[in-house]
Each structure stands twice: as C-alpha cells, then as structure tokens.
Write an enzyme that holds these catalytic residues in place. Structure first.
Site, PDB file in Angstrom:
ATOM      1  N   HIS A  83     -14.063 -25.911  -5.934  1.00  0.00           N
ATOM      2  CA  HIS A  83     -15.470 -25.474  -5.998  1.00  0.00           C
ATOM      3  C   HIS A  83     -15.942 -24.117  -5.347  1.00  0.00           C
ATOM      4  CE1 HIS A  83     -16.187 -29.609  -6.916  1.00  0.00           C
ATOM      5  NE2 HIS A  83     -15.526 -29.949  -6.078  1.00  0.00           N
TER       6      HIS A  83
HETATM    7  O1  RIB Z   1     -19.733 -30.348  -4.090  1.00  0.00           O
HETATM    8  C1  RIB Z   1     -18.806 -29.507  -3.573  1.00  0.00           C
HETATM    9  C2  RIB Z   1     -19.190 -28.614  -1.937  1.00  0.00           C
HETATM   10  O2  RIB Z   1     -19.304 -29.643  -1.138  1.00  0.00           O
HETATM   11  C3  RIB Z   1     -17.938 -27.691  -1.694  1.00  0.00           C
HETATM   12  O3  RIB Z   1     -18.514 -26.774  -1.077  1.00  0.00           O
HETATM   13  C4  RIB Z   1     -17.295 -28.542  -0.692  1.00  0.00           C
HETATM   14  O4  RIB Z   1     -16.589 -27.816   0.487  1.00  0.00           O
HETATM   15  C5  RIB Z   1     -18.180 -29.593  -0.078  1.00  0.00           C
HETATM   16  O5  RIB Z   1     -18.801 -28.712   0.882  1.00  0.00           O
END
Ligand code: RIB
Ligand code: CA
Length: 309
Positions: free
Chosen positions: A238
């Site tokens: 992500h």
């Molecule tokens: O939904 C994904 C996000 O939430 C990313 O930034 C992960 O590190 C969590 O913080």
C-alpha cells in the site's frame, strides 16, 4: 531540476517500512524528514519504529519527530495486529541511536515548509496534516505536492466501507482533502495491484544485508496475515505506492476526481467517495488507477539491493 524535498508522514507499520526504505534509497528525491503519527499502533510505537527504520538505513541525517497521538475525534480502533504487536513484525531490535527531534512533528513539517517547497508523502492517518492546517492557516501554499495512501473507490479494509488511514481519522481527512494543495491519492483499488510474492521475500533474504534480512523477516508475518485474510501470501505494498509515484510517475495511470469523505455514517464512517466524472478531469485532486506491478517490483528490488552493511 532540483530533487524534490520530501517529508514522510507515517505510522510504521511493515508496509510503511518498505516505503521509507525505498524512499531513502532513491536518488530522485531528497527525504528531509520523517514524522510519526498514531495509526497501526500507538504513537510511542510508531515513533520508535520510525527511528528503527532510519537507523537500519544508516540515515542519521534525516530528522525523525513524533506527531499526534490521538485523532481529531474519538478513535474507534485498538492496536492493529496486522503489523505485529510492536508494529514492525515483532523482530528483535537494539535501541536505535537515532533520537527524536525535540520539535513536535507538526512543527517539524511547518519548519521544513518554511525552508522551501516541500513534497509530502502521507502513509498513515492524516491527523498531523490536519493539525498543521489548523495551526498554520494557508501553509498548504508551501507544499508542491501531497501524495496520500488512503481511501478506496469500492471496498474498504478496516470496514466494508472504509480504508484504515481514512477511517482512523475521517475528520482529519476531510480537512486535508478540502485544503488547496495538489493531491494524488493512492486508494486500495490501486494499491491492491502492487504486491510482493515469496520470490521477492527470498530475493531480499539473499541480499546479504541487514536491510534485506529485516525486510524479509518483517514481511513474513505480514504474508501470513495476507494468507489468513485474502487466501494468498501476496503482500500488498500500500504505502510504497505513494513513494513510487515520486520515482516513476509514468508507471501509475491517474485521473482527476472530486473527493469526499463520510464522517457521520454509522456503517460508512471513513468511506471515501471518488467522483470520476469527466467534469473533474482537470481537478487538483487525482487518484491512481492502474500500476505496472512488475515495473514496481523491479525498481524496489534494485533500490533495496543498494543497502550495504
Ligand atoms: O489501508 C492500508 C494503510 O493502513 C497502510 O498505510 C497501512 O500501513 C495501514 O496504515
Ligand atoms: Ca501506513
């Protein structure tokens, strides 16, 4: 052209760690600060993890500060187990020599903006940026580009409607989305196209560096979590997508949108509404739509291989 000065606002977080190590190893950008926010785990853990990552990268030149420990409104969650109890895969770490900058993280961001044009990569809840706007009205004018990992066009991950970073502080997201800065958002429907597999974990292990060993070690429990949740061990990158946008923008297709966030819904609190109609094509807000994962993986491997013990 001068390299963009980049501030990373983060809640490490295993995928945050990969994103930060990628950024610190990439010559296209100049990371001038890292600020922790409460998110995946409480602030004292995210701040410690940020110090651990900067220590691991051998980058004592990069200031690390602690930002906000509580969202603008009540926090409905508890410690995430997605990233382990310590937020970084529960490995053994020595106490990092890197210490926290004495400034509150929001003030470090404000000082960095005053020193010159700044790009911000936001890969945790947006509390620090919201407080920055509240404390320093108009400061967004000094920010060239804000790249956010957050939101979802269709399905959430912390609830069916909401993605974690936005859900954790929707009032902050509302303030950040409304401010007058150039935003590129990487929502879940983009980030789920970017993932590493067991070959990548084996590759990192084989690098023979502490960075390679620790990245592989912290990704293993993350892969087990993915297997339990999604039925396969592909680990979704992500946060790295927000950094990748600054390194190889052509690899991510984007489009102009109008963006809104739900702050009041019983079931939809934290949901993002991404309006893709053509009338928004020239909007100051864009979202990532498609990414070439093999191109991303190849660059990530190349950059993490540059770390030496
Ligand atoms: O939904 C994904 C996000 O939430 C990313 O930034 C992960 O590190 C969590 O913080
Ligand atoms: Ca994160």
């Amino acid at each position: 052209m001068a390299r963009p000065r980049v501030l990373i606002d983060t809640d490490p977080g295993v995928d945050d760690a990969v994103a930060i190590l990628l950024a610190l190893a990439s010559p296209e950008i100049d990371v001038v600060g890292i600020v922790a926010v409460a998110g995946n785990v409480p602030l004292e853990k995210t701040a410690l993890n940020a110090r651990r990552i900067v220590e691991l990268a051998g980058r004592h030149d990069v200031p690390v500060a602690a930002g906000c420990g509580e969202p603008l409104s009540e926090y409905l969650g508890e410690d995430s187990v997605v990233h382990g109890h310590d937020g970084l895969g529960d490995l053994d770490w020595d106490e990092p020599a890197v210490t926290l900058d004495p400034r509150h993280g929001v003030e470090l961001i404000a000082d960095l903006i005053r020193q010159g044009p700044l790009t911000i990569v936001a890969i945790g809840p947006l509390t620090n940026l919201a407080v920055l706007l509240q404390r320093h009205p108009g400061i967004e004018g000094g920010v060239d580009h804000l790249v956010i990992m957050g939101g979802a066009s269709f399905e959430g991950n912390v609830t069916p409607a909401a993605e974690f970073n936005i859900w954790a502080d929707p009032e902050a997201a509302q303030l950040v989305f409304a401010a007058d800065w150039r935003i590129t958002l990487m929502p879940l429907d983009l980030t789920h196209q970017a993932y590493l597999n067991d070959d990548d974990l084996d590759y990192f292990s084989s690098l023979g560096s502490e960075v390679g060993r620790r990245i592989a070690a912290m990704l293993e429990p993350y892969a087990q979590f993915h297997d339990r949740w999604y039925g396969n061990r592909d680990v979704i990158m992500h946060d790295a997508m927000a950094v990748y946008e600054l390194l190889d923008s052509a690899a991510i297709d984007k489009q102009g949108v109008r963006l809104a966030v739900e702050t009041n819904g019983v079931h939809s609190r934290g949901a993002t509404f991404i309006d893709r109609r053509r009338e928004h094509a020239q909007s100051r807000v864009r979202v990532g739509v498609r990414v070439d994962n093999d191109r991303f993986r190849s660059l990530l491997r190349e950059r993490l291989a540059t770390y030496r013990d």
